[in-house]
Design an enzyme around this catalytic site. Structure first.
Site, PDB file in Angstrom:
ATOM      1  N   CYS A   2       6.553 -11.873   6.839  1.00 41.59           N
ATOM      2  CA  CYS A   2       6.687 -13.159   6.160  1.00 41.59           C
ATOM      3  C   CYS A   2       5.417 -13.475   5.377  1.00 41.59           C
ATOM      4  O   CYS A   2       4.481 -12.685   5.328  1.00 41.59           O
ATOM      5  CB  CYS A   2       6.947 -14.260   7.186  1.00 41.59           C
ATOM      6  SG  CYS A   2       8.380 -13.933   8.248  1.00 41.59           S
ATOM      7  N   LEU A  48      10.937 -13.884   6.126  1.00 45.51           N
ATOM      8  CA  LEU A  48      11.777 -12.696   6.136  1.00 45.51           C
ATOM      9  C   LEU A  48      12.394 -12.631   7.523  1.00 45.51           C
ATOM     10  O   LEU A  48      11.697 -12.389   8.515  1.00 45.51           O
ATOM     11  CB  LEU A  48      10.960 -11.428   5.858  1.00 45.51           C
ATOM     12  CG  LEU A  48      11.748 -10.116   5.856  1.00 45.51           C
ATOM     13  CD1 LEU A  48      12.764 -10.088   4.731  1.00 45.51           C
ATOM     14  CD2 LEU A  48      10.810  -8.914   5.755  1.00 45.51           C
ATOM     15  N   ILE A  51      14.164 -11.203  13.384  1.00 48.42           N
ATOM     16  CA  ILE A  51      14.615 -11.594  14.719  1.00 48.42           C
ATOM     17  C   ILE A  51      15.201 -13.001  14.637  1.00 48.42           C
ATOM     18  O   ILE A  51      14.589 -13.903  14.058  1.00 48.42           O
ATOM     19  CB  ILE A  51      13.442 -11.574  15.727  1.00 48.42           C
ATOM     20  CG1 ILE A  51      12.792 -10.182  15.767  1.00 48.42           C
ATOM     21  CG2 ILE A  51      13.919 -11.980  17.127  1.00 48.42           C
ATOM     22  CD1 ILE A  51      13.705  -9.077  16.238  1.00 48.42           C
ATOM     23  N   ASN A  72       3.193 -14.884  10.640  1.00 49.95           N
ATOM     24  CA  ASN A  72       3.676 -13.667   9.995  1.00 49.95           C
ATOM     25  C   ASN A  72       3.498 -12.539  10.997  1.00 49.95           C
ATOM     26  O   ASN A  72       2.367 -12.227  11.374  1.00 49.95           O
ATOM     27  CB  ASN A  72       2.859 -13.370   8.724  1.00 49.95           C
ATOM     28  CG  ASN A  72       3.129 -11.974   8.187  1.00 49.95           C
ATOM     29  OD1 ASN A  72       4.236 -11.475   8.266  1.00 49.95           O
ATOM     30  ND2 ASN A  72       2.105 -11.340   7.639  1.00 49.95           N
ATOM     31  N   GLY A  73       4.599 -11.946  11.443  1.00 55.30           N
ATOM     32  CA  GLY A  73       4.437 -10.838  12.369  1.00 55.30           C
ATOM     33  C   GLY A  73       5.593 -10.686  13.328  1.00 55.30           C
ATOM     34  O   GLY A  73       6.640 -11.323  13.189  1.00 55.30           O
ATOM     35  N   LEU A 234      10.896   5.577   7.354  1.00 61.09           N
ATOM     36  CA  LEU A 234      10.341   6.265   6.199  1.00 61.09           C
ATOM     37  C   LEU A 234      10.018   7.692   6.628  1.00 61.09           C
ATOM     38  O   LEU A 234       9.292   7.897   7.598  1.00 61.09           O
ATOM     39  CB  LEU A 234       9.080   5.561   5.702  1.00 61.09           C
ATOM     40  CG  LEU A 234       9.239   4.092   5.293  1.00 61.09           C
ATOM     41  CD1 LEU A 234       7.940   3.559   4.699  1.00 61.09           C
ATOM     42  CD2 LEU A 234      10.389   3.911   4.307  1.00 61.09           C
ATOM     43  N   VAL A 270      10.619   9.469  -0.812  1.00 59.98           N
ATOM     44  CA  VAL A 270      10.397   9.324  -2.249  1.00 59.98           C
ATOM     45  C   VAL A 270       9.514  10.464  -2.735  1.00 59.98           C
ATOM     46  O   VAL A 270       8.654  10.960  -1.996  1.00 59.98           O
ATOM     47  CB  VAL A 270       9.750   7.959  -2.575  1.00 59.98           C
ATOM     48  CG1 VAL A 270       8.337   7.871  -2.007  1.00 59.98           C
ATOM     49  CG2 VAL A 270       9.753   7.685  -4.079  1.00 59.98           C
ATOM     50  N   THR A 319      -7.343   5.462  -4.063  1.00 61.66           N
ATOM     51  CA  THR A 319      -6.415   6.076  -3.111  1.00 61.66           C
ATOM     52  C   THR A 319      -5.241   5.165  -2.814  1.00 61.66           C
ATOM     53  O   THR A 319      -4.087   5.595  -2.763  1.00 61.66           O
ATOM     54  CB  THR A 319      -7.136   6.398  -1.788  1.00 61.66           C
ATOM     55  OG1 THR A 319      -8.336   7.084  -2.057  1.00 61.66           O
ATOM     56  CG2 THR A 319      -6.247   7.230  -0.885  1.00 61.66           C
ATOM     57  N   ARG A 322      -2.811   4.935  -5.813  1.00 59.05           N
ATOM     58  CA  ARG A 322      -2.055   6.188  -5.944  1.00 59.05           C
ATOM     59  C   ARG A 322      -0.896   6.254  -4.949  1.00 59.05           C
ATOM     60  O   ARG A 322       0.216   6.656  -5.294  1.00 59.05           O
ATOM     61  CB  ARG A 322      -2.984   7.376  -5.703  1.00 59.05           C
ATOM     62  CG  ARG A 322      -3.976   7.680  -6.794  1.00 59.05           C
ATOM     63  CD  ARG A 322      -4.882   8.826  -6.349  1.00 59.05           C
ATOM     64  NE  ARG A 322      -5.826   9.242  -7.380  1.00 59.05           N
ATOM     65  CZ  ARG A 322      -6.719  10.216  -7.220  1.00 59.05           C
ATOM     66  NH1 ARG A 322      -6.799  10.855  -6.034  1.00 59.05           N
ATOM     67  NH2 ARG A 322      -7.538  10.560  -8.196  1.00 59.05           N
ATOM     68  N   SER A 344       7.284   3.357  10.040  1.00 54.41           N
ATOM     69  CA  SER A 344       6.496   4.301   9.257  1.00 54.41           C
ATOM     70  C   SER A 344       5.412   4.948  10.111  1.00 54.41           C
ATOM     71  O   SER A 344       5.182   4.552  11.252  1.00 54.41           O
ATOM     72  CB  SER A 344       5.888   3.560   8.054  1.00 54.41           C
ATOM     73  OG  SER A 344       5.290   4.448   7.144  1.00 54.41           O
TER      74      SER A 344
END
Length: 597
Positions: A2, A48, A51, A72-73, A234, A270, A319, A322, A344
């Site tokens: 969030c 977002l 839960i 947020n979390g 991912l 990706v 980095t 990229r 991830s």
């Protein structure tokens, strides 16, 4: 994830301005917005919903609404905490995992933060003392969730998930340090996260126990499967993301979550057409039986997105940009499929010394100290990328390698076991690979389990980085670069690519405090400035790509092949099968189990 924004102690009515600024975070939380005003203090939230999507809107409160919190979390142990709090007489309004924070504060005051098992950034406002209201804010141990704090000329304090919601309102602002809390009572920060590994001079000595390491990681993955919305993984085809997917597939088989969201776990990758990651991920997905989705992008697609990526990631680090760009493009595709959460593999390389430059570590003490430095800096690099590149499209990324318990376990292992030792058949992250090397019920194909480390920006296709360099060279002249030290005196860019990113960043975030939020210093293959000293040849090749680890990148492939060949000899296969049978039959770790070299 969030988006939160708190403005505390304003000199004037700022409700309209707070709403306007909070909307800059709407990409992080497209499902709902909330704002609570108490006098001259505001707590706003962009949600977002992962839960309890139906009733978990924020801000959240205690029973009489005298304690208000915006979060947020994800709190993975919220059910356990609810049970304890309910036994103490607390009642809950929602099914949100974050509601426990308000009640824990009632019960324990500001000392409750270490009781939370999860990732979080929150601001809590206590109105119970008339005329003496107070607030506190805290950030998770490693900084998986982003957070910034600023101060206005009117004495106000501003706290936000992203810099863009406060950078043009504050006289000064900075990164809110991970593992810390800020209290209005003291007007200062204090560190709540104090693990043994935080002291670089203490070198751990616990023997390597593969059973315990595997169990700790499985627990970290399983707790992150907590969700009420569609999810996936991912999958780059590298070791870390493949292990995450393998553990998730085994756990979900036949569970309610599997039946609810379909019979197969969704996986996503990706890359440029024909990239190493696409090929490896396809093979892992076939082995695991996931419902696999490949997303191809072109170099031009990535170049066109760079400015958006810099705006969302709020960095000019080479980095990070990229690697963030392919992740940013993939996240949009994932969200279009209706998925709201992915798991991830970030963090493994920092914990286990997985970057190729660790091959040059001179001894176990330096190896360990470098892993400590890398973990402490994650919030400015991989955590920032994983969170902000996905949150740009309202997608949440969870990272089990950065589980607090798992880190504490892995960082207690004697670093001699983590050292790269080709003479003993040990490539980078050998302790992790060996823990999941199960001959009887293979988690992964052998050559994937022992695949050499590829940094994300390399694995999506080497021509991606080359294309970025060529594009930057067309935008930045030799004369511009020669004057860089006068234009950008702090963190002066030394390449045209770095100069190009810096120009974009300073157009979006021109304030000096914004420039200071981005780290700098020499690096090779993602090393810290300290580790550059390990090899004198690196000083003339300071590029963050893994290919810059001269004498290691190709040699590591050879060592990986040797390792696989050793594992495939009749004697080693028989020994491995015996060991695997032992591991697979045990659900708890007997004391004193170790593996000899």
């Amino acid at each position: 994830m969030c988006g939160i924004l708190a403005v505390l102690g304003c000199a004037a009515d700022k409700r309209g301005r707070v709403l306007e600024l909070s909307r800059r975070l709407k990409h992080r939380g497209p499902d709902w917005s909330g704002l609570r005003q108490v006098g001259d203090c505001y707590l706003s939230h962009q949600r977002l919903a992962i839960i309890d999507p139906a009733s978990g809107d924020q801000p959240l409160y205690n029973e009489d609404r005298s304690v208000v919190v915006t979060v947020n979390g994800e709190i993975y142990n919220h059910e356990h905490l609810r049970t304890q709090l309910s036994a103490s007489g607390h009642s809950f309004r929602t099914g949100s995992d974050c509601e426990v924070i308000a009640h824990l504060y009632e019960e324990h005051g500001e000392g409750f933060v270490d009781m939370l098992d999860g990732v979080f950034s929150f601001v809590l406002f206590d109105t119970r003392n008339e005329g003496a209201s107070s607030f506190m804010a805290a950030r998770d141990a490693i900084g998986v969730t982003p957070l910034y704090i600023g101060w206005g000329v009117d004495g106000s304090v501003w706290i936000s998930s992203e810099m863009k919601a406060l950078h043009d309102e504050c006289e000064h602002f900075e990164i809110f340090p991970p593992g810390h809390l800020y209290s209005s009572k003291s007007g200062d920060f204090s560190r709540w996260y104090n693990p043994p590994w935080y002291d670089h001079d203490v070198i751990p000595s616990v023997p390597y126990d593969p059973l315990a390491l595997r169990s700790a990681f499985e627990k970290a993955v399983i707790k992150r499967l907590m969700t009420d919305v569609p999810f996936g993984v991912l999958l780059s085809g590298g070791l870390d993301s493949s292990l995450v997917a393998a553990v998730a597939v085994r756990h979900l088989a036949g569970t309610a979550a599997s039946r609810r969201w379909g019979t197969k776990l969704h996986s996503f990758c990706v890359g440029l057409e024909g990239s190493p990651d696409l090929k490896a991920a396809r093979e892992v997905a076939e082995h695991l039986g996931t419902l696999h989705h490949e997303f191809c992008f072109t170099v031009q697609d990535g170049i066109d997105a760079v400015e958006d990526v810099i705006y969302h990631t709020e960095t000019y680090d080479v980095t990070t940009i990229r690697a963030s760009t392919p992740m940013f493009l993939m996240s949009r595709k994932i969200k279009s499929l209706g998925v709201k959460m992915v798991i991830s593999g970030e963090g493994s390389d920092e914990i286990f010394g997985g970057y190729l430059y660790f091959h040059k570590a001179p001894n176990k003490e330096e190896f360990h100290r470098e892993t400590c430095r890398k973990i402490k800096a994650l919030h400015q690099y991989d955590c920032l990328r994983a969170n902000k590149a996905t949150s740009a499209w309202g997608l949440e990324a969870r990272v089990p390698f950065l589980d607090k318990d798992f880190i504490n376990h892995a960082m207690a292992i004697d670093p001699d076991w983590k050292m790269v030792r080709p003479d003993l058949g040990r490539i980078e992250k050998w302790v992790l690979r060996k823990a999941f090397d199960d001959e009887e019920q293979p988690f992964l194909p052998k050559h994937i389990l022992y695949r050499q480390k590829e940094q994300f920006s390399d694995g999506v296709g080497y021509s991606w980085i080359d294309g970025l360099k060529d594009h930057a060279a067309s935008k930045v002249s030799d004369k511009m670069l020669s004057n860089a030290k006068f234009i950008f005196p702090h963190n002066t860019p030394t390449t045209k690519e770095a100069y190009y990113y810096r120009m974009i960043f300073e157009r979006l975030f021109p304030e000096k405090p914004a420039i200071l939020t981005v780290p700098g210093g020499p690096s090779v293959a993602c090393s810290t400035a300290k580790a550059v000293e390990w090899d004198a040849h690196w000083s003339g090749n300071l590029d963050p790509s893994g290919r810059a680890a001269l004498g290691v990148h190709l040699a590591a492939y050879h060592h990986g092949d040797q390792q696989q060949q050793q594992n495939n000899t009749p004697a080693s296969m028989a020994a491995g099968a015996k060991k695997a049978r032992t591991i697979s039959k045990l659900t708890t770790t007997p004391p004193g189990v170790t593996i000899e070299g």
